[in-house]
Motif scaffolding. Structure first.
Motif, PDB file in Angstrom:
ATOM      1  N   LEU A  61      40.801  28.906  31.615  1.00 43.39           N
ATOM      2  CA  LEU A  61      40.407  29.831  32.318  1.00 43.39           C
ATOM      3  C   LEU A  61      38.973  29.923  32.358  1.00 43.39           C
ATOM      4  O   LEU A  61      38.114  30.365  31.478  1.00 43.39           O
ATOM      5  N   GLU A  62      38.428  28.923  33.193  1.00 45.24           N
ATOM      6  CA  GLU A  62      36.992  29.046  33.425  1.00 45.24           C
ATOM      7  C   GLU A  62      36.682  28.551  35.065  1.00 45.24           C
ATOM      8  O   GLU A  62      37.769  27.895  35.925  1.00 45.24           O
ATOM      9  N   LEU A  66      38.666  30.669  37.255  1.00 45.13           N
ATOM     10  CA  LEU A  66      38.476  32.249  36.564  1.00 45.13           C
ATOM     11  C   LEU A  66      37.782  33.008  38.025  1.00 45.13           C
ATOM     12  O   LEU A  66      38.063  34.122  38.195  1.00 45.13           O
ATOM     13  N   VAL A  75      44.241  38.602  29.454  1.00 40.67           N
ATOM     14  CA  VAL A  75      44.853  37.549  29.036  1.00 40.67           C
ATOM     15  C   VAL A  75      45.531  37.730  27.932  1.00 40.67           C
ATOM     16  O   VAL A  75      45.165  37.964  26.888  1.00 40.67           O
ATOM     17  N   VAL A  86      40.179  30.101  26.470  1.00 43.78           N
ATOM     18  CA  VAL A  86      39.047  30.942  26.991  1.00 43.78           C
ATOM     19  C   VAL A  86      37.880  30.653  26.294  1.00 43.78           C
ATOM     20  O   VAL A  86      37.852  30.028  25.199  1.00 43.78           O
ATOM     21  N   GLU A  89      32.870  32.457  29.057  1.00 39.65           N
ATOM     22  CA  GLU A  89      32.809  32.851  30.380  1.00 39.65           C
ATOM     23  C   GLU A  89      33.619  34.080  30.790  1.00 39.65           C
ATOM     24  O   GLU A  89      33.702  34.950  31.451  1.00 39.65           O
ATOM     25  N   VAL A  90      34.894  33.833  30.022  1.00 41.13           N
ATOM     26  CA  VAL A  90      35.992  34.982  30.110  1.00 41.13           C
ATOM     27  C   VAL A  90      35.420  36.256  29.604  1.00 41.13           C
ATOM     28  O   VAL A  90      35.542  37.244  30.069  1.00 41.13           O
ATOM     29  N   ARG A  93      32.630  38.416  31.495  1.00 41.08           N
ATOM     30  CA  ARG A  93      33.206  38.983  32.738  1.00 41.08           C
ATOM     31  C   ARG A  93      33.892  40.087  32.214  1.00 41.08           C
ATOM     32  O   ARG A  93      34.600  41.065  33.108  1.00 41.08           O
ATOM     33  N   ILE A  95      36.653  40.364  30.667  1.00 43.19           N
ATOM     34  CA  ILE A  95      38.027  40.304  30.378  1.00 43.19           C
ATOM     35  C   ILE A  95      38.510  40.515  28.883  1.00 43.19           C
ATOM     36  O   ILE A  95      38.023  39.659  28.207  1.00 43.19           O
TER      37      ILE A  95
END
Length: 331
Positions: A61-62, A66, A75, A86, A89-90, A93, A95
């Motif tokens: 997930l990037e 993403l 997630v 992950v 970046e996750v 955000r 998340i």
């Protein structure tokens, strides 16, 4: 509107993890989007998803993937290892991330114990000899002496959840436990029934060395040629954690010489190639990365994911959340 839950799992894994009842609970919790692991389809289904259920083969997930998920807030990973899935970046955000590693510890500990008993009693060597046609007398008396677990010194590298579950089993059967873990105090080790010692001392004293440390930068090839050389002749190495922890070339040299025995569930290259020299060694027990493969484990993983999603949607605290800081110190 009902929340959208994207399921980024292969069909086989979906059926492996979730019972019919658990699947109904997910259907009641939100609108399910079964999108598999194809990146293009996943990006499309993530467009309005608040939750994504992931597995071992889910794309990382990037980047564009993403960016295609502006509403994503959770997630919910069915496995334990998250580094492949992950990153910063996750977390940047906002998340949230949860995983189901707690479900695996009992079974992996049991397999580690089974490996330990097998190496101590030389069962793998007897089995290989008889299957290869060796004579009865040669098989009985032509190998190293067997040992019982009671009174044997067992070294544990890493007091992870699995390491602690393994120590509980070994202690119950009378093993003498040593522990090497820089994050554990002597008092904490004593509470686990173990003596806290430096890694070198553990390697020198242990009849069996069981690896349960996390795969983090500090543990890369923690057990190298020098460390393996500290182990006594006839000692055994059990690895149900990560091949990351071991210099595999150095281990292969020791195993080929027959000085050490090994029981391995994890490898640098998976699937393990048919041509791997490990496959032909009589002093090595091999399993195909299935230490956590018991049916009860898979159902517990599914249960954790369903419950975690339910807590998230209800605004309740998560019980299996992985933060950026926790991920930095775990596998």
């Amino acid at each position: 509107m009902r929340p959208t839950i994207a399921v980024a799992l292969e069909e086989g894994l979906r059926r492996l993890f979730f019972t019919a009842e658990q699947w109904r609970e997910l259907e009641e919790a939100g609108e399910l989007r079964i999108c598999g692991i194809d990146p293009e389809r996943l990006a499309k289904e993530l467009a309005d998803a608040e939750v994504v259920v992931t597995g071992w083969n889910t794309p990382r997930l990037e980047g564009e993937l993403l960016a295609a998920a502006p509403r994503l807030k959770l997630v919910a990973h069915t496995g334990a290892a998250l580094r492949f899935l992950v990153g910063d970046e996750v977390f940047a955000r906002g998340i949230r991330v949860s995983q189901a590693g707690e479900a695996m510890a009992p079974a992996v500990a049991e397999v580690s114990l089974a490996f330990t008993l097998t190496l101590l009693h030389r069962i793998h060597r007897f089995d290989h000899a008889l299957h290869s046609g060796a004579g009865w007398t040669r098989t009985k008396y032509g190998t190293l002496e067997a040992s019982e677990l009671r009174g044997s010194v067992i070294g544990v590298v890493g007091a992870s959840r699995t390491g602690r579950a393994y120590m509980e089993l070994v202690r119950a059967l009378g093993g003498v436990l040593l522990l090497a873990d820089p994050m554990v105090t002597a008092g904490q080790a004593a509470a686990l029934g173990a003596e806290l010692v430096p890694l070198d001392e553990l390697l020198e004293r242990s009849r069996i060395v069981a690896l349960h440390a996390p795969a983090i930068p500090e543990t890369r090839r923690l057990i190298g040629r020098r460390e393996l050389g500290l182990m006594a002749d006839g000692a055994g190495l059990v690895n149900t954690a990560r091949s990351w922890l071991v210099d595999s070339d150095a281990l292969l040299e020791e195993l080929r010489e027959g000085r050490l025995d090994g029981a391995l569930d994890v490898y640098d290259e998976e699937p393990l190639p048919v041509s791997s020299p490990l496959r032909g060694l009589p002093n090595v027990l091999l399993t195909p990365h299935e230490a956590a493969g018991a049916v009860q484990v898979r159902r517990r993983q599914g249960r954790i994911v369903v419950d975690e999603i339910g807590r998230f949607l209800a605004g309740e605290p998560l019980r299996h959340e992985m933060t950026r800081e926790i991920l930095a110190t775990t596998a």
